[in-house]
Design a protein around this motif. Sequence first.
Motif, short mmCIF file in Angstrom:
data_model
loop_
_atom_site.label_atom_id
_atom_site.label_comp_id
_atom_site.label_asym_id
_atom_site.label_seq_id
_atom_site.Cartn_x
_atom_site.Cartn_y
_atom_site.Cartn_z
N ASP A 118 0.71 -1.31 0.10
CA ASP A 118 -0.07 -0.09 0.01
C ASP A 118 0.86 1.20 0.04
O ASP A 118 0.55 2.33 -0.65
N LEU A 119 1.98 1.20 0.85
CA LEU A 119 2.90 2.64 1.02
C LEU A 119 3.46 2.77 -0.52
O LEU A 119 3.78 3.56 -1.16
N GLN A 120 4.13 1.42 -0.84
CA GLN A 120 4.53 1.52 -2.33
C GLN A 120 3.91 2.00 -3.53
O GLN A 120 4.34 2.80 -4.40
N LEU A 121 2.71 1.71 -3.40
CA LEU A 121 1.61 2.11 -4.31
C LEU A 121 1.60 3.72 -4.40
O LEU A 121 1.31 4.43 -5.35
N LYS A 122 1.20 3.99 -3.25
CA LYS A 122 1.02 5.30 -2.84
C LYS A 122 2.16 6.56 -3.16
O LYS A 122 2.04 7.51 -3.45
N LYS A 123 3.58 5.75 -3.13
CA LYS A 123 4.72 6.45 -3.37
C LYS A 123 4.76 6.65 -4.81
O LYS A 123 5.08 7.54 -5.49
N THR A 124 4.49 5.70 -5.61
CA THR A 124 4.35 5.42 -6.85
C THR A 124 3.38 6.31 -7.48
O THR A 124 3.85 7.30 -8.64
N ASN A 125 2.15 6.38 -7.07
CA ASN A 125 1.16 7.61 -7.33
C ASN A 125 1.80 9.05 -7.26
O ASN A 125 1.36 9.84 -8.07
N ILE A 126 2.59 9.44 -6.22
CA ILE A 126 3.33 10.46 -6.04
C ILE A 126 3.92 11.01 -7.16
O ILE A 126 3.93 12.05 -7.84
N ASP A 140 8.75 22.40 -8.27
CA ASP A 140 8.14 23.86 -7.96
C ASP A 140 6.96 23.49 -7.31
O ASP A 140 6.29 22.35 -7.10
N ALA A 141 6.17 24.80 -7.25
CA ALA A 141 4.98 24.81 -6.66
C ALA A 141 4.01 24.21 -7.48
O ALA A 141 2.86 23.46 -6.95
N HIS A 142 3.88 24.20 -8.90
CA HIS A 142 3.18 23.73 -9.62
C HIS A 142 3.14 22.17 -9.74
O HIS A 142 1.85 21.46 -9.45
N CYS A 143 4.15 21.62 -9.55
CA CYS A 143 4.21 20.14 -9.34
C CYS A 143 3.80 19.77 -8.14
O CYS A 143 3.19 18.41 -7.84
N TYR A 144 4.20 20.51 -6.98
CA TYR A 144 3.51 20.24 -5.73
C TYR A 144 1.98 19.90 -5.76
O TYR A 144 1.53 19.32 -4.97
N ARG A 145 1.30 21.05 -6.36
CA ARG A 145 -0.16 21.01 -6.40
C ARG A 145 -0.61 19.75 -7.07
O ARG A 145 -1.77 19.07 -6.61
N LYS A 146 0.16 19.25 -7.92
CA LYS A 146 -0.26 18.22 -8.57
C LYS A 146 -0.11 16.96 -7.72
O LYS A 146 -0.78 15.98 -7.93
N ALA A 147 0.88 16.74 -6.97
CA ALA A 147 1.34 15.79 -6.25
C ALA A 147 0.38 15.71 -4.91
O ALA A 147 0.64 14.79 -4.01
N TYR A 148 -0.15 16.79 -4.32
CA TYR A 148 -0.57 17.17 -3.09
C TYR A 148 -1.47 16.09 -2.71
O TYR A 148 -1.55 15.35 -1.54
N PRO A 149 -2.67 15.66 -3.52
CA PRO A 149 -3.49 14.80 -2.87
C PRO A 149 -2.86 13.42 -2.74
O PRO A 149 -3.47 12.47 -1.72
N HIS A 150 -1.84 12.91 -3.39
CA HIS A 150 -1.03 11.67 -3.34
C HIS A 150 -0.15 11.74 -1.77
O HIS A 150 -0.03 10.70 -1.33
N LEU A 151 0.33 13.02 -1.74
CA LEU A 151 0.96 13.18 -0.58
C LEU A 151 0.11 12.80 0.78
O LEU A 151 0.47 12.62 1.83
N VAL A 152 -1.11 13.54 0.58
CA VAL A 152 -1.97 13.50 1.87
C VAL A 152 -2.62 12.19 1.87
O VAL A 152 -2.40 11.21 3.11
N ALA A 153 -2.73 11.29 0.92
CA ALA A 153 -3.07 9.89 0.94
C ALA A 153 -1.85 8.91 1.63
O ALA A 153 -2.09 8.13 2.33
N PHE A 154 -0.84 9.43 1.20
CA PHE A 154 0.51 8.57 1.81
C PHE A 154 0.64 9.00 3.37
O PHE A 154 0.64 7.85 4.31
N LYS A 155 0.44 10.30 3.86
CA LYS A 155 0.35 10.57 5.27
C LYS A 155 -0.95 9.80 5.99
O LYS A 155 -0.59 9.28 7.01
N VAL A 156 -1.92 9.72 5.56
CA VAL A 156 -3.06 9.23 6.10
C VAL A 156 -2.94 7.72 6.27
O VAL A 156 -3.10 7.22 7.32
N SER A 157 -2.12 7.15 5.21
CA SER A 157 -2.08 5.76 5.36
C SER A 157 -1.10 5.19 6.23
O SER A 157 -1.19 4.32 7.16
N CYS A 158 0.08 6.09 6.62
CA CYS A 158 0.93 6.00 7.58
C CYS A 158 0.15 6.32 9.05
O CYS A 158 0.34 5.19 10.15
N GLN A 159 -0.66 6.96 9.17
CA GLN A 159 -1.15 7.43 10.44
C GLN A 159 -2.32 6.34 10.74
O GLN A 159 -2.31 5.73 11.88
N GLU A 160 -3.13 5.91 9.91
CA GLU A 160 -4.46 5.12 10.25
C GLU A 160 -3.89 3.79 10.41
O GLU A 160 -4.39 3.16 11.36
#
Length: 264
Positions: A118-126, A140-160
Amino acid sequence: MAALCQPRRALVEIPAPQPKIAARMRRSYLEILSARLAPTPLLRGRNATANTRRAQSLDLSIGGVWSRRIEEQCEKMDEQHTPLSKQQLVQLIRSLIIVEQSQDTRNLAADLKYLQEDLQLKKTNIYRSIPYSRFGSNRDAHCYRKAYPHLVAFKVSCQEWGQVLLRNKEWDAVLEHALMAWRFTSELPQWDTASHNALREQCYSILAAHSLSALQHYQPEPNRGRELLRRFKMAQLHSQSVVPCIHQLQRIMGCADDSPMDTK
């Protein structure tokens, strides 16, 4: 002599007009995920095994059971036909990851292979979300906005999943999951803007808190303790959030004289 007017014979008959094809129905988000997670009967051998493992890593709920709350949320999304906001996306990811209390989560959470996939998949999506075919930096900021939802998914996976292991009192599995997720967190992209790296530090803090909570209830064997101590000191190279865990493990093992690894 007057020309005789004869009616022209049609070479090709015009077919009767066909009935209009009905517009394709819009599928719900739940139906799309169910279709993607369903195993393909034509695949055999290694392809079938790989497809089954990928489906299991995506569908973390036991038996693919979806709660009524998720179905209602997906139907609401289809009715609105609007893109998800950040808050709605976080809520959807949390509802997909949090395992229902009525289900037996012990066997699933204790098997760290599924959590690693699950973590590997979320890192790949990022990394897949970052546009590489563009001029300038891809951090840069443009690429960060593209990856932000997947970064949040990775964080939530670690937490939950860490909280699931803590509730099940799988202390050794909590430490193993934290160290495994720590390594995946260190492999996340470094952004040009310092504030954009806050999610990485939040993941480190969450994993360190889970490890510290487990060490308060768990006393590993000497060999296991030395192995964990060595890995925690290696994790200190990425973040200083793990220092309290190192001190706690040293107190448990009775080797408080050993100082944690210094970083430059």
